[in-house]
Design a protein around this motif. Structure first.
Motif, PDB file in Angstrom:
ATOM      1  N   GLY A 527      -8.232   3.799  13.969  1.00 29.62           N
ATOM      2  CA  GLY A 527      -8.440   5.439  13.679  1.00 29.62           C
ATOM      3  C   GLY A 527      -7.408   6.316  14.177  1.00 29.62           C
ATOM      4  N   GLN A 528      -6.606   5.545  15.357  1.00 31.18           N
ATOM      5  CA  GLN A 528      -5.427   6.538  15.895  1.00 31.18           C
ATOM      6  C   GLN A 528      -4.230   6.625  14.953  1.00 31.18           C
ATOM      7  OE1 GLN A 528      -4.622   5.036  20.188  1.00 31.18           O
ATOM      8  NE2 GLN A 528      -5.742   3.420  19.394  1.00 31.18           N
ATOM      9  N   LEU A 529      -3.906   5.483  14.016  1.00 31.47           N
ATOM     10  CA  LEU A 529      -2.827   5.531  13.180  1.00 31.47           C
ATOM     11  C   LEU A 529      -2.825   6.514  12.135  1.00 31.47           C
ATOM     12  CD1 LEU A 529      -2.869   1.692  13.210  1.00 31.47           C
ATOM     13  CD2 LEU A 529      -1.444   3.218  14.535  1.00 31.47           C
ATOM     14  N   ALA A 530      -2.571   7.919  12.450  1.00 33.91           N
ATOM     15  CA  ALA A 530      -2.556   8.907  11.418  1.00 33.91           C
ATOM     16  C   ALA A 530      -1.599   8.802  10.085  1.00 33.91           C
ATOM     17  CB  ALA A 530      -2.189  10.455  12.173  1.00 33.91           C
ATOM     18  N   PHE A 531      -0.697   7.944  10.214  1.00 33.62           N
ATOM     19  CA  PHE A 531       0.102   7.638   9.310  1.00 33.62           C
ATOM     20  C   PHE A 531       0.039   6.380   8.256  1.00 33.62           C
ATOM     21  CE2 PHE A 531       2.460  10.387  12.423  1.00 33.62           C
ATOM     22  CZ  PHE A 531       2.776  11.361  11.372  1.00 33.62           C
ATOM     23  N   LEU A 532      -1.343   5.698   8.688  1.00 29.77           N
ATOM     24  CA  LEU A 532      -1.599   4.353   7.945  1.00 29.77           C
ATOM     25  C   LEU A 532      -1.876   4.607   6.731  1.00 29.77           C
ATOM     26  CD1 LEU A 532      -2.052   1.376   8.930  1.00 29.77           C
ATOM     27  CD2 LEU A 532      -4.661   2.219   8.844  1.00 29.77           C
ATOM     28  N   ARG A 533      -0.991   3.713   5.629  1.00 30.08           N
ATOM     29  CA  ARG A 533      -1.398   3.823   4.316  1.00 30.08           C
ATOM     30  C   ARG A 533      -2.097   2.291   3.823  1.00 30.08           C
ATOM     31  NH1 ARG A 533       1.998   7.605   1.574  1.00 30.08           N
ATOM     32  NH2 ARG A 533       3.331   8.778   3.075  1.00 30.08           N
ATOM     33  N   HIS A 534      -1.617   1.234   4.455  1.00 30.43           N
ATOM     34  CA  HIS A 534      -2.159   0.211   3.917  1.00 30.43           C
ATOM     35  C   HIS A 534      -2.938  -0.639   5.206  1.00 30.43           C
ATOM     36  CE1 HIS A 534       0.482   0.864   0.451  1.00 30.43           C
ATOM     37  NE2 HIS A 534       1.304   1.204   1.467  1.00 30.43           N
ATOM     38  N   LEU A 535      -4.155  -1.130   4.879  1.00 31.40           N
ATOM     39  CA  LEU A 535      -4.860  -1.890   5.946  1.00 31.40           C
ATOM     40  C   LEU A 535      -5.642  -3.157   5.269  1.00 31.40           C
ATOM     41  CD1 LEU A 535      -6.173  -1.799   8.890  1.00 31.40           C
ATOM     42  CD2 LEU A 535      -8.010  -0.505   7.800  1.00 31.40           C
ATOM     43  N   THR A 536      -5.363  -4.175   6.144  1.00 26.61           N
ATOM     44  CA  THR A 536      -6.267  -5.287   5.768  1.00 26.61           C
ATOM     45  C   THR A 536      -6.996  -6.000   6.816  1.00 26.61           C
ATOM     46  OG1 THR A 536      -4.301  -5.932   4.130  1.00 26.61           O
ATOM     47  CG2 THR A 536      -5.822  -7.810   5.016  1.00 26.61           C
ATOM     48  N   CYS A 556      -7.844   8.329   9.296  1.00 31.05           N
ATOM     49  CA  CYS A 556      -6.518   7.925   8.669  1.00 31.05           C
ATOM     50  C   CYS A 556      -6.495   8.329   7.182  1.00 31.05           C
ATOM     51  CB  CYS A 556      -6.585   6.426   8.425  1.00 31.05           C
ATOM     52  SG  CYS A 556      -6.470   5.505  10.083  1.00 31.05           S
ATOM     53  N   GLN A 557      -6.207   9.543   7.082  1.00 30.50           N
ATOM     54  CA  GLN A 557      -6.185  10.330   5.789  1.00 30.50           C
ATOM     55  C   GLN A 557      -5.165   9.965   4.657  1.00 30.50           C
ATOM     56  OE1 GLN A 557      -8.864  12.994   4.701  1.00 30.50           O
ATOM     57  NE2 GLN A 557      -9.637  11.638   6.315  1.00 30.50           N
ATOM     58  N   GLN A 558      -4.132   9.256   5.216  1.00 29.13           N
ATOM     59  CA  GLN A 558      -3.209   8.717   4.184  1.00 29.13           C
ATOM     60  C   GLN A 558      -3.398   7.489   3.557  1.00 29.13           C
ATOM     61  OE1 GLN A 558      -0.619  10.811   3.682  1.00 29.13           O
ATOM     62  NE2 GLN A 558      -1.411  12.245   4.904  1.00 29.13           N
ATOM     63  N   LEU A 559      -4.574   6.762   3.989  1.00 30.46           N
ATOM     64  CA  LEU A 559      -4.931   5.665   3.432  1.00 30.46           C
ATOM     65  C   LEU A 559      -4.898   5.445   2.024  1.00 30.46           C
ATOM     66  CD1 LEU A 559      -5.651   2.896   4.852  1.00 30.46           C
ATOM     67  CD2 LEU A 559      -8.162   3.217   4.387  1.00 30.46           C
ATOM     68  N   GLN A 560      -4.125   4.542   1.604  1.00 33.21           N
ATOM     69  CA  GLN A 560      -3.748   4.307   0.102  1.00 33.21           C
ATOM     70  C   GLN A 560      -4.293   2.989  -0.463  1.00 33.21           C
ATOM     71  OE1 GLN A 560       0.120   4.966  -0.980  1.00 33.21           O
ATOM     72  NE2 GLN A 560       0.266   6.990  -0.253  1.00 33.21           N
ATOM     73  N   SER A 561      -4.604   1.915   0.602  1.00 25.97           N
ATOM     74  CA  SER A 561      -4.816   0.596   0.079  1.00 25.97           C
ATOM     75  C   SER A 561      -5.642  -0.015   1.231  1.00 25.97           C
ATOM     76  CB  SER A 561      -3.629  -0.325  -0.468  1.00 25.97           C
ATOM     77  OG  SER A 561      -2.986  -0.619   0.689  1.00 25.97           O
ATOM     78  N   LEU A 562      -6.903  -0.567   0.709  1.00 23.20           N
ATOM     79  CA  LEU A 562      -7.710  -1.156   1.785  1.00 23.20           C
ATOM     80  C   LEU A 562      -8.287  -2.566   1.258  1.00 23.20           C
ATOM     81  CD1 LEU A 562      -9.608  -0.981   4.371  1.00 23.20           C
ATOM     82  CD2 LEU A 562     -11.140   0.278   2.736  1.00 23.20           C
TER      83      LEU A 562
END
Length: 717
Positions: A527-536, A556-562
């Motif tokens: 959750g620290q990664l405010a610029f995170l877009r893609h997480l696996t 992580c409000q920028q998250l686009q793919s999970l």
């Protein structure tokens, strides 16, 4: 230019009237520069066909060269046949760069309208339906073309290309060619090639079961022109025929290696034996070329001294994926071999199980890494932006300050990172970690106890604390790389149930014992990664409630793919309540991939998922999993942007076919790009179903794979 407009608001739909900004100012009061930046996030079809008609000022700005010279239609799933034709009619003369990559829903007659964009310099038609005759007609009109991407499908016939088409191809400098049939495609016509990208997707057998031959069709030219080549890249899907065909492409290179070659990359799953021709090629490269990017099949590097003899100048990409390269050799031949690695931006060491150990012969998987080797690597490659260390056991010792996470924290420029789960575990077992429960084999139906959506029924990973505190080395690592955009935590022994790009492994291996020390609080650290877009996240056995997922959704409000796979105990889905709570915060989420045995895709799940208003693609893979057809239909009716619905579960073939037909019948007309595949995961016909999935979806969401440093940065525009 972005391919969708979700950055303009939570629902992505621009209102008919220009909104006011704080302070009473009108949106159109902004400078042209700011307005052009805002407009660049709107799909080209909407920009030209709708926004331009709202007022005189926007009519002028929407036709600005910065917006019309480059048009990106890939993933503009609302770009219908009529919209694309009208777009080309209105601004076709202005377009210089056009990407229609993955526009599989457009007919060949619509793609043919590209010929009206006579000023085109670059065009990407990968994934589009094109016959040899249509390609010939189109390219004949594009005299300024210098960059081309196409598919070569069964039935392609180079003899149907006109002399005008061949004249255009003779001026093309960059070619990306995806092969679905044994062929040279248009390569022999491209006499000025400087960059050649080849994707081999040829299947060994036809639908009827006939074995295909790797020999190219009689009468095709077999003399590709490589004399000006600077970049050669080949990526092979599994299958012997792909290896057979790529050898024919390489044969010409081995006869005469281009003097200006500076990037040589071959990505092959499994083994790819050396031949006399490839040995000659490598020897010639060692003597005559200076490289800045390298990737070779593992069998070409294992046990050889090739790395010691190759010359590099300001390298930016290395991939030694799946190579038996020891840390000692890595340091000796790459770092201490006189190579300056300060320019290295991307490094792929996935599957290199011995790359952080001095000797590969004596090391066991559970042995600790040599932190000195990792430190040497970190110091030498301080500018790394993309690092992949997945598919290996990288265990740290208990020496203070020598943990892998502590050393990687020095790489402050990282933008993407892939690590094995066991690598982020604290060296010693945590006192506050509950002992991992064994995997369950007797499985109850559904989720067991009913959980109300939106009601938090799981304990926080920070119970009793004022707020999240850095309680592990993983916390510290993520704090040191705040601009990370892509993160992968993948169990060392994880293998997906979906076969394709890797040889299928049906027997799942148990997770690494050290992975038992990675649980909900470590996930919460993300959750620290405010610029995170893609997480696996894959194969984390000690997920007890999934509470860390909520932290990610909130922050992580920028998250686009999970992508989530095999979290917690394998016998039941322990994180459903937390996932439901997480999803209601994921307003920008476009892609969701879930792979979990015994997953119940019921109304509860789809109700939570419906809150992801930007969602476009969903893939569910669940051995022995179930689904509720009515819930799926209701979800698709609520989420109007979803165009990909892939579900591979334990349901019967009849149930799957009925649901698939219902979805297509209900939504195909209003969603031209709709791609629905509902099929039993363990059915013998799965391979035939997979081959019909558009490559853009198959490669990006249907199949599981590590994507960090998979290819060099900016390989194709």
């Amino acid at each position: 230019m972005a391919s969708s407009g979700e950055d303009l608001g939570s629902d992505g739909d621009a209102p008919p009237a220009a909104p006011a900004v704080p302070g009473g100012a009108h949106l159109l009061g902004f400078s042209d520069e700011i307005l052009l930046h805002i407009l660049s996030h709107i799909p080209s079809t909407d920009l030209v066909l709708h926004v331009r008609r709202t007022c005189r000022k926007l009519a002028e700005l929407c036709l600005d060269k910065s917006l019309t010279h480059t048009v990106l239609l890939q993933k503009d799933y609302e770009a219908s046949e009529d919209k694309v034709k009208q777009l080309v009619k209105e601004i076709g003369r202005e377009i210089q760069q056009l990407s229609m990559a993955g526009c599989y829903w457009l007919s060949g007659s619509t793609i043919e309208h590209v010929a009206r964009c006579r000023g085109l310099v670059k065009v990407n038609l990968s994934g589009c339906h094109l016959t040899s005759l249509r390609l010939s007609k189109m390219l004949s009109a594009l005299q300024h073309l210098r960059s081309l991407a196409i598919d070569v499908s069964p039935g392609f016939d180079a003899s149907q290309l006109s002399s005008e088409c061949k004249a255009t191809l003779s001026r093309v400098r960059e070619l990306k060619q995806t092969l679905f049939t044994p062929s040279y495609g248009v390569v022999p016509c491209c006499t000025s090639l400087e960059k050649l990208l080849l994707y081999f997707e040829i299947l060994d057998r036809t639908r009827e079961g006939a074995i295909l031959s790797g020999q190219l069709m009689v009468g095709q030219s077999n003399v590709p022109h490589y004399q000006n080549l600077r970049v050669f890249y080949a990526r092979l899907a599994p299958g012997y025929i792909n290896q057979e065909v790529v050898r024919l492409y390489l044969a010409v290179l081995s006869d005469r290696t281009p003097e200006n070659l500076h990037a040589f990359l071959i990505s092959v799953p499994g083994s790819f034996a050396e031949s006399g021709a490839t040995k000659n090629l490598l020897d010639s490269m060692a003597r005559n070329v200076v490289l800045d990017a390298l990737q070779l099949p593992k069998s070409w590097l294992n046990g050889s001294s090739l790395l010691q003899h190759l010359k590099f100048s300001n390298p930016f990409y290395f991939s030694f994926s799946r190579c038996a390269l020891s840390g000692g050799h890595l340091v000796q031949r790459i770092i201490h071999g006189g190579k300056d690695l300060r320019s290295l931006a991307s490094l792929n060491l996935s599957g290199c199980v011995h790359c952080l150990s001095p000797d590969s012969l004596l090391r066991k998987a559970e042995d600790d890494i040599d932190s000195g080797i990792l430190e040497t690597l970190v110091v030498a490659c301080g500018g790394l932006r993309h690092l992949n260390l997945s598919a290996a056991h990288h265990h740290s010792s208990e020496r203070p300050g020598r943990h892998l996470c502590q050393l990687l924290a020095r790489l402050r420029h990282l933008r993407s990172l892939s690590l094995p789960v066991c690598a982020v575990a604290d060296s010693a077992p945590r006192a506050d970690r509950a002992p991992a429960q064994p995997a369950m084999h007797a499985v109850p139906c559904g989720f067991g106890k009913k959980v109300r959506i939106g009601v938090q029924t799981y304990p926080s990973p920070f119970s009793g604390q004022a707020g999240p505190q850095p309680s592990s080395v993983f916390w510290s690592l993520l704090k040191s790389v705040p601009f990370l955009e892509r993160l992968e935590l993948i169990g060392s022994n994880f293998s997906s149930a979906m076969p394709r790009n890797e040889p299928a492994i049906r027997n799942s291996l148990p997770p690494c014992s050290r992975a038992q020390n990675v649980g909900d609080s470590e996930v919460a650290a993300i959750g620290q990664l405010a610029f995170l877009r893609h997480l696996t996240l894959a194969q984390l056995p000690s997920i007890l409630t999934g509470s860390g997922l909520v932290s990610i959704g909130l922050q992580c409000q920028q998250l686009q793919s999970l992508s989530l796979a095999n979290l917690g105990m394998m016998g039941k889905v322990v994180y459903m309540s937390a996932l439901s709570d997480m999803l209601k915060h994921c307003r920008r989420l476009r892609d969701l991939r879930l792979e979990q045995p015994y997953f119940s895709a019921n109304a509860q799940f789809f109700q939570a998922l419906s809150q992801c208003s930007a969602l476009q693609r969903l893939c569910l893979v669940s051995r022995s999993g179930t689904l509720q057809p009515e819930a799926v239909l209701a979800f698709m009716a609520r989420c109007l942007r979803v165009v990909v619905c892939h579900m591979f579960t334990g349901e019967s073939l009849a149930t799957c076919k009925s649901l698939q037909q219902s979805l297509l019948r209900s939504f195909q007309a209003e969603r031209p790009a709709l791609n629905v595949v509902i099929f039993p995961l363990l059915h013998e016909g799965l391979t035939d179903v997979i081959r019909d999935v558009p490559m853009v979806h198959l490669d990006e969401i249907t199949l599981f794979k590590s994507r960090v440093a998979e290819e060099p940065p900016n390989l194709w525009w």
